[in-house]
Design a protein around this motif. Structure first.
Motif, short mmCIF file in Angstrom:
data_model
loop_
_atom_site.label_atom_id
_atom_site.label_comp_id
_atom_site.label_asym_id
_atom_site.label_seq_id
_atom_site.Cartn_x
_atom_site.Cartn_y
_atom_site.Cartn_z
N ASP B 262 0.82 -1.21 0.00
CA ASP B 262 0.00 0.00 0.00
C ASP B 262 0.85 1.26 0.00
O ASP B 262 0.32 2.35 -0.19
CB ASP B 262 -0.92 0.01 1.24
N GLY B 263 2.15 1.10 0.24
CA GLY B 263 2.99 2.27 0.44
C GLY B 263 3.93 2.61 -0.70
O GLY B 263 4.52 3.69 -0.69
N VAL B 265 4.87 2.61 -5.10
CA VAL B 265 4.27 2.62 -6.43
C VAL B 265 4.11 1.18 -6.92
O VAL B 265 3.07 0.79 -7.45
CB VAL B 265 5.12 3.44 -7.42
N THR B 266 5.15 0.37 -6.73
CA THR B 266 5.11 -1.04 -7.12
C THR B 266 5.44 -1.88 -5.90
O THR B 266 6.45 -1.64 -5.24
CB THR B 266 6.16 -1.32 -8.22
N ARG B 287 4.72 5.99 -1.93
CA ARG B 287 3.62 6.87 -2.33
C ARG B 287 3.24 7.84 -1.23
O ARG B 287 2.51 8.79 -1.47
CB ARG B 287 2.38 6.04 -2.69
N ALA B 288 3.67 7.57 -0.01
CA ALA B 288 3.31 8.43 1.12
C ALA B 288 4.59 8.80 1.86
O ALA B 288 5.62 8.15 1.70
CB ALA B 288 2.35 7.71 2.05
N LYS B 319 -5.49 -0.39 5.84
CA LYS B 319 -5.37 -1.44 4.83
C LYS B 319 -5.10 -2.75 5.57
O LYS B 319 -4.05 -2.93 6.19
CB LYS B 319 -4.24 -1.14 3.85
N TYR B 339 -0.74 4.70 6.24
CA TYR B 339 0.20 5.66 5.66
C TYR B 339 -0.32 7.07 5.86
O TYR B 339 -1.51 7.27 6.12
CB TYR B 339 0.45 5.37 4.17
#
Lengths: 363, 363
Positions: B262-263, B265-266, B287-288, B319, B339
């Motif tokens: 969840d955190g 990009v991939t 991403r965060a 999540k 996040y």
């Protein structure tokens, strides 16, 4: 994609599928191959299920009523789902609850279509069979009484609608659970090519805040009034004179919500599953300023592998979602999502990838 | 979780599983039940596979060599994987390529442990069986020659290591593909409780930039020198005097990388699959600002359902990742990710959810 969303939630699916080649049948462990139009098949399948839900709206309403009578929870239930199955029922209900729609009525023959045209601005008129259409199928735009014959040939009731003078199409996606909790995703812009969804931009650019709020409230109100459980997509026209009118309803995770898989805190698939099981819903808010989804349609080349490599190498941030389908020209075989702060860049990346995968862009 | 990551990539798995109850066996459609220690089972299973990969390191090295000799691509290959299977081989190789490790050597009996202690700072000494340990199993911290008897009882060679004076544990996660592309995830802090990973914070708070770079470069170098294909987790000690030393290696998606689902990009799972198939790798960046993972351990109550509802309702951004396992006290049955911009808030939310699911927090 619903199975994918169910895995982390600890939710296991039993799937009724037409063929072992269906996308979902390739990835779900417990698959029954059978015909969703056959009540005995449905009854046999439903035994041992805690709840039944759908990834299309074509299961006959009366069969769903029979399953409910057997004590199987069906979500969305047939009394809600019928509004996504039958455009005549949908229009009548939306009229009754005061939701703005294009001018419309059921028409009986081509002469009646001419009469419908004369009651308003004249031709063109949009004709739709009330059941069975999708992705532009079952929809005709006719310019004369002569052109109005085809839609009646199927023997299905035909709905006539004014051809709306719209500036763009929007979609308001909401999810509602049995005990009435509901969440609204940001209103998106949906761009169609040849009647098929091509690009979705979340949120819809330059959308007036009051109009966005009106669209979300309208979708939440429809979900409540129709008793929807699960995901509801309300496809909208934004008219040249600044109104919004309901085009179509879908009661399942919808193409206009695919952006949410990478662009929202909780995807439409996860929230659909949560709603269907009456679990508390997840946050529908976007994770990025802009998220763009572009559908990947099949092109002339059945083997996408080298294009797939190229797209991954060109854009390491690209989110690819392939459905495991054989490539046929024009068939939806996947979609790509991109996100970021710069809308032009996000749009370019998604369109380039989808075009390259289809074979319409080669550099 | 690897299957989950493979679905959108259009990648289908065939799974060899001990039992039909295993987490992966619950969600993958093509499952073979069998013993990974049996070569005939492996050979039969491998027929028709494009490539073989793992979610644990316990398949015997010699069996993997036999599969390779049969022409089946095994990724990571046995010559790489042996470094994650055998701590003696791993330490020897890391010494050879100049990677800093705790002081160590293979010891032959309790007297030899005393000798090893005397060669350095004395007791305590850490003893590890070179094969078969995980989550604190197969590891002893001994304070005297009398306590040093147990590790030798299994008849497996025993590795002695100095007890490192560390301020915290870090993990450097990298992914490498067969043609040599590699990506590095941000270095994370990994907090253990009773030898089991409890909390991971990405990126590691207050980590000196130069030290973070050193850790990432060390992990990339290890991946290259050992010929790793797929995900490599390098577990590290950050010492009181500001050095980093390698604790353990894992060659598969690893608990210290679960935050990436969840955190980043991939996710580590998506990149592992991409690497194993020699596809271009995805962006490993966060991403965060902060992502926190906390493991959910089984508590005293086998039914987590009401706790699950509570956690979803309390924090719609939470999540949850459940593994479909029966709840047993202390067993890893899932993890949660949170996040956001505020580390205290992100930590509190993840810890509250994991504690509530376990039953150690009830309000």
């Amino acid at each position: 994609m619903t199975h994918e969303a169910g895995i982390p939630l600890g939710i296991r699916f039993k799937l009724l599928s037409d063929t072992p080649q269906d996308s979902a049948a390739q990835v779900v462990s417990d698959v029954v191959i059978g015909d969703y139009r056959d009540l005995d098949t449905l009854r046999e399948f439903a035994r041992g299920c805690d709840v039944i839900t759908f990834d299309h709206e074509h299961v006959p309403t009366e069969h769903l009523r029979a399953l409910e009578a057997d004590g199987i929870p069906v979500r969305p239930g047939p009394d809600a789902l019928v509004h996504a199955q039958d455009k005549g029922v949908m229009r009548a209900k939306l009229d009754a609850i005061g939701v703005p729609c294009p001018r419309h009525r059921i028409v009986s023959d081509p002469q009646d279509v001419a009469a419908f045209a004369a009651e308003g601005e004249g031709f063109p008129v949009v004709l739709k069979t009330v059941r069975g259409g999708y992705d532009g199928k079952g929809v005709w735009v006719v310019d004369s009484v002569e052109e109005a014959a085809d839609p009646f040939k199927a023997g299905v009731p035909v709905l006539a609608e004014e051809k709306v003078d719209y500036v763009r199409e929007l979609a308001a996606n909401v999810v509602r659970s049995p005990h009435g909790q509901a969440v609204a995703y940001p209103v998106v812009e949906s761009q169609q090519v040849n009647g098929v969804c091509d690009t979705v931009v979340a949120p819809a650019p330059d959308l007036d805040e009051a109009l966005a709020l009106e669209a979300s409230e309208m979708a939440l109100n429809i979900a409540k009034e129709l008793g929807v459980v699960g995901h509801l997509a309300v496809e909208l026209f934004q008219t040249r004179d600044g109104r919004i009118l309901v085009n179509e309803l879908a009661m399942r995770p919808h193409n206009s919500g695919h952006w949410s898989m990478d662009g929202a805190v909780t995807s439409q698939f996860a929230n659909h599953v949560r709603a269907v099981l009456d679990l508390p819903l997840g946050d529908p808010r976007p994770r990025a300023k802009w998220t763009v989804m572009v559908n990947v349609l099949g092109g002339d080349f059945p083997d996408m592998y080298s294009a797939y490599l190229h797209c991954m190498a060109r854009d390491p941030q690209l989110k690819i979602h392939m459905y495991g389908k054989d490539v046929k020209p024009g068939r939806k075989v996947g979609h790509v999502n991109t996100y970021g702060d710069d809308l032009d860049d996000v749009l370019e990346r998604a369109r380039h990838a989808a075009g390259y995968l289809r074979g319409t862009i080669t550099e």
